[in-house]
Design a protein around this motif. Structure first.
Motif, PDB file in Angstrom:
ATOM      1  N   ASN A 281       0.613  -1.293  -0.025  1.00  0.00           N
ATOM      2  CA  ASN A 281      -0.011  -0.047  -0.054  1.00  0.00           C
ATOM      3  C   ASN A 281       0.976   1.356   0.096  1.00  0.00           C
ATOM      4  O   ASN A 281       2.193   1.004   0.070  1.00  0.00           O
ATOM      5  N   GLU A 282       0.490   2.332   0.044  1.00  0.00           N
ATOM      6  CA  GLU A 282       1.025   3.605  -0.017  1.00  0.00           C
ATOM      7  C   GLU A 282       1.924   3.719   1.187  1.00  0.00           C
ATOM      8  O   GLU A 282       3.152   4.346   0.914  1.00  0.00           O
ATOM      9  N   ALA A 283       1.396   3.663   2.232  1.00  0.00           N
ATOM     10  CA  ALA A 283       2.371   3.964   3.292  1.00  0.00           C
ATOM     11  C   ALA A 283       3.664   2.882   3.348  1.00  0.00           C
ATOM     12  O   ALA A 283       4.599   3.305   3.932  1.00  0.00           O
ATOM     13  N   GLU A 284       3.288   1.711   3.015  1.00  0.00           N
ATOM     14  CA  GLU A 284       4.276   0.595   2.759  1.00  0.00           C
ATOM     15  C   GLU A 284       5.563   1.010   1.731  1.00  0.00           C
ATOM     16  O   GLU A 284       6.650   1.025   1.978  1.00  0.00           O
ATOM     17  N   LEU A 285       4.936   1.547   0.672  1.00  0.00           N
ATOM     18  CA  LEU A 285       5.916   2.184  -0.366  1.00  0.00           C
ATOM     19  C   LEU A 285       6.531   3.246   0.076  1.00  0.00           C
ATOM     20  O   LEU A 285       7.783   3.246  -0.343  1.00  0.00           O
ATOM     21  N   THR A 286       6.016   4.036   0.936  1.00  0.00           N
ATOM     22  CA  THR A 286       6.572   5.249   1.390  1.00  0.00           C
ATOM     23  C   THR A 286       7.826   4.769   2.300  1.00  0.00           C
ATOM     24  O   THR A 286       9.231   5.253   2.277  1.00  0.00           O
ATOM     25  N   SER A 287       7.717   3.873   3.406  1.00  0.00           N
ATOM     26  CA  SER A 287       8.627   3.276   4.054  1.00  0.00           C
ATOM     27  C   SER A 287       9.770   2.395   3.091  1.00  0.00           C
ATOM     28  O   SER A 287      10.833   2.770   3.729  1.00  0.00           O
TER      29      SER A 287
END
Length: 256
Positions: A239-245
């Motif tokens: 998801n978006e948050a995981e890709l940001t990490s």
């Protein structure tokens, strides 16, 4: 003809040292799980996958050392002399030796104080979370390390990550100029062409997950620049948050 790529590892010969064997074997298991245990390699605990089984084969450590150092000529197993750090090399070979019933495999110091193994870089917060996501075994072939290698861990299907995208949006729309369209026997597919010589054409077929390394006769292959393959299709398990990490981790990993 399809050949499944065998991702293997190499060993630098070493003498017995004063490391904690339990810690070395745990490190070796961790490296093996991240680099060698995928379904198209040697499988969990070396039980076999696309590549042969490496557990319970009765291999002695000399055989393991020689085989992984030199590779096996005329097969898909080359020597990967620079694939892993010295600490990881010693650890993963010790782990494979253990899988073959060797209770006390030979290990050696690789630097650091008191002859202990050098610890991996310490990450915290979002950096550590991103690293865990990048190599997340739970996602199976949906993890980034199925096609990307960072700090000598992962499968280097794609070229090394030269520049980390500035945002998740940029990551999803990342251009892939190296991906071509290959046609074999009337079947077209997106592909990463590794070698196009008079003897054979070597390429990764990107229609499958994980990508399959194929070898075809040049007369049977047509190659066209560009394809309809998009990087966003390979990162759908995050998801978006995981890709940001993950992007945060890649920036940290790129620092000298």
């Amino acid at each position: 003809m399809k050949n499944v790529f065998l991702f293997l590892f190499i060993f630098i010969p070493a003498l017995a040292g004063g490391q904690n064997l339990t810690d070395v074997l745990k490190q070796g298991e961790d490296v093996f799980n991240k680099t060698c245990a995928t379904g198209y390699c040697h499988g969990a605990q070396g039980a076999g996958g696309g590549a042969p089984r490496v557990s319970a084969r009765g291999f002695d450590q000399t055989f393991i050392n020689n085989t992984v150092t030199r590779g096996i000529p005329n097969t898909s197993m080359p020597p990967f002399t620079n694939a892993l750090s010295r600490a990881d090399l010693i650890a993963v070979v010790a782990y494979v030796a253990k899988l073959n019933g060797i209770a006390n495999p030979t290990i050696a110091a690789v630097g650091g104080r008191d002859g202990l193994l050098e610890p991996p870089p310490v990450l915290s917060g979002d950096d550590a979370r991103g690293r865990s996501l990048f190599f997340d075994a739970v996602r199976s072939f949906g993890r980034c390390s199925t096609c990307h290698e960072v700090n000598s861990i992962g499968i280097p299907v794609a070229a090394p990550i030269a520049a980390v995208p500035a945002s998740v949006a940029a990551l999803k729309t990342l251009e892939t100029p190296r991906v071509s369209t290959v046609t074999v026997g009337g079947e077209s597919m997106p592909a990463l062409v590794l070698s196009n010589k008079s003897q054979a054409v070597l390429f990764y077929d990107l229609t499958t997950t994980p990508p399959v390394l194929r070898t075809e006769a040049p007369a049977a292959v047509q190659i066209r620049d560009g394809s309809n393959w998009h990087h966003s299709s390979a990162i759908g398990s995050y998801n978006e948050a995981e890709l940001t990490s993950i992007l945060t981790y890649l920036r940290a990993a790129a620092k000298p």
